[in-house]
Design an enzyme around this catalytic site. Structure first.
Site, PDB file in Angstrom:
ATOM      1  N   THR A   1      27.779 -11.508 -18.412  1.00  0.00           N
ATOM      2  CA  THR A   1      26.670 -10.664 -17.958  1.00  0.00           C
ATOM      3  C   THR A   1      26.926  -9.217 -18.395  1.00  0.00           C
ATOM      4  O   THR A   1      27.746  -8.989 -19.285  1.00  0.00           O
ATOM      5  CB  THR A   1      26.455 -10.788 -16.433  1.00  0.00           C
ATOM      6  N   ASN A   2      26.226  -8.258 -17.820  1.00  0.00           N
ATOM      7  CA  ASN A   2      26.443  -6.854 -18.172  1.00  0.00           C
ATOM      8  C   ASN A   2      26.415  -6.013 -16.896  1.00  0.00           C
ATOM      9  O   ASN A   2      26.315  -6.548 -15.799  1.00  0.00           O
ATOM     10  CB  ASN A   2      25.381  -6.405 -19.182  1.00  0.00           C
ATOM     11  N   ARG A   3      26.482  -4.709 -17.062  1.00  0.00           N
ATOM     12  CA  ARG A   3      26.683  -3.836 -15.888  1.00  0.00           C
ATOM     13  C   ARG A   3      25.392  -3.449 -15.170  1.00  0.00           C
ATOM     14  O   ARG A   3      25.413  -2.607 -14.274  1.00  0.00           O
ATOM     15  CB  ARG A   3      27.403  -2.555 -16.320  1.00  0.00           C
ATOM     16  N   SER A   4      24.276  -4.007 -15.553  1.00  0.00           N
ATOM     17  CA  SER A   4      23.030  -3.608 -14.890  1.00  0.00           C
ATOM     18  C   SER A   4      23.033  -4.038 -13.421  1.00  0.00           C
ATOM     19  O   SER A   4      23.276  -5.194 -13.092  1.00  0.00           O
ATOM     20  CB  SER A   4      21.828  -4.239 -15.608  1.00  0.00           C
TER      21      SER A   4
END
Ligand code: PMT
Length: 415
Positions: free
Chosen positions: A217-220
């Site tokens: 996933t990512n940091r959003s």
């Protein structure tokens, strides 16, 4: 608590009746005041057995009204007769907590104390937030009274389920302050510039499964997308929030569509955009996903220290798919994208706007600590299809969202 633009100088009558939940109304009055509203509290005699008028006066900095027979000149009201003056100047009247007794009086049109008289005299929208024992709430008499009040245009804020002071469990708890604030915003925003418009907002970072327990996933955090959903609600829109973030409270009034992966988000966006006026893609969509998802948890080999390789496949570009949808159907009427860039911000953003056929693109400088992913503030430049650009100073994600929604309203011609 931050100021809320919609609530600035809005005059709200908070009617408090005799329930143990009256203590929660003190917090609500405090938060409303902090966000910029002018709160006039009316307490029934029974309410004063649970909390004092002084508590409300202290948090609102305004006089508290308890007496039908007491002429008041101190609150800057349009007339010296409190019930008429209060009702005249108000933008909204909320009775929270509303007891079975007060609901019955309102349904019957009784006018025997300052609160019930004011409710009869009020010309603004009126809402009730019942709080009582679960059996009392479900009783046919209470339900019939609520039905009648709703038929007359009163908004019902449904109580929560949970444990009562008595130890019993059921439906009848006054919702917490954030939920009550959300209902108030919804009511005050109803006739805003996006009234009658459908807005789809995406939020959060998609996650792409590796095996049953792992994902990429990512940091959003979803904060920017949720703030956009709230700003669109404040402007009166019907909002669908397609979210890959699962830890944020859903703004009151938004229809939440939870998703995980980019492909799930693609399906949801296409499905909900086909009748929408506006799509705002604030989500950080994973460009790649593991080519295969292991059916069982991938095990490490105890005798072998070497790593494993993950082959990644390209995910579909949702905005490119939306561009095709718009070309064939004309919907969504407006498409707004974001670009999270750490270098060549404006050049990269402009090229994304053109390639994805967007009306607006919010160029997001993620090189600074106080902007972009996860933080509460953002620093953006809004580019438009006509070649214009509007640089915004560092601001809260709520303020950035309001600026974007303002641009959307202007493009739709509804501002
Ligand atoms: O959630 P927060 O913690 O509050 O952080 C907010 C944010 C930084 C995530 C947000 O402000 C933001 O910039 N979102 C877009 C991030 C991004 O993925 O940018 P991008 O440059 O990779 O994509 C450009 C646009 O295409 C975006 O609107 C994106 O939603 C969309 N996209 C991207 C990939 C893909 N496969 N399909 C898409 O539609």
């Amino acid at each position: 608590m931050d100021k809320i633009t919609l609530l600035q100088t809005k005059r709200i009558i908070l009617g408090v009746t005799g329930s143990i939940a009256a203590y929660k109304a003190v917090d609500l009055a405090s938060k409303l005041t902090q966000t910029g509203a002018l709160v006039d509290v009316i307490m029934t005699e029974a309410a004063q057995r649970f909390v004092t008028a002084l508590a409300f006066q202290s948090v609102t900095g305004r006089p508290v009204y308890t007496n039908l027979w007491h002429a008041d000149h101190s609150g800057g009201l349009p007339t010296h007769i409190a019930h008429v003056g209060l009702g005249e100047g108000a933008d909204l009247m909320l009775i929270a907590p509303a007891t079975a007794q007060t609901l019955a009086k309102l349904a019957g049109g009784f006018a025997d104390n300052l609160l019930t008289v004011t409710a009869l005299a009020a010309r603004c929208p009126v809402a009730v937030a019942p709080a009582m024992d679960g059996g009392m709430y479900l009783h046919m008499a209470t339900q019939a009274n609520l039905q009648l009040l709703q038929e007359r245009g009163v908004t019902l804020i449904e109580p929560d389920e949970g444990r009562f002071a008595s130890g019993l469990v059921g439906r009848g708890r006054l919702p917490e302050t954030p939920a009550l604030l959300g209902h108030i915003r919804r009511m005050l925003g109803r006739s805003g510039p996006l009234a009658g418009c459908g807005v789809v907002v995406t939020a959060g970072g998609t996650s792409e499964a590796i095996d049953p327990v792992r994902f990429i996933t990512n940091r959003s955090s979803g904060k920017q997308g949720y703030a956009l959903a709230q700003a669109a609600l404040d402007a009166g829109a019907a909002v669908t929030l397609i979210s890959a973030a699962h830890n944020l409270p859903t703004p009151v009034g938004a229809a939440l569509i939870p998703v995980e992966s980019a492909r799930e988000m693609l399906d949801a966006v296409l499905d909900h955009s086909k009748n929408a006026d506006v799509l705002v893609m604030a989500a950080a969509v994973a460009d790649f996903r593991p080519e295969t998802v292991a059916e069982q948890k991938i095990k490490k080999n105890a005798d072998d220290d070497s790593g494993i390789s993950l082959q990644l496949a390209r995910n579909p570009d949702i905005l490119i798919a939306v561009k095709a949808l718009r070309q064939s159907t004309g919907y969504p009427r407006l498409a707004v994208g974001f670009a999270a860039e750490s270098e060549n911000l404006l050049a990269n953003a402009r090229s994304k706007l053109e390639r994805k056929g967007l009306d607006l693109l919010v160029a997001n400088d993620i090189s600074a600590q106080d902007a972009g992913f996860a933080v509460d503030t953002n620093r953006v430049t809004i580019l438009d299809a006509a070649g214009g650009q509007q640089e915004l100073p560092l601001a809260s994600k709520a303020q950035v969202s309001e600026a974007i929604i303002e641009r959307v309203s202007a493009l739709l011609g509804t501002a």
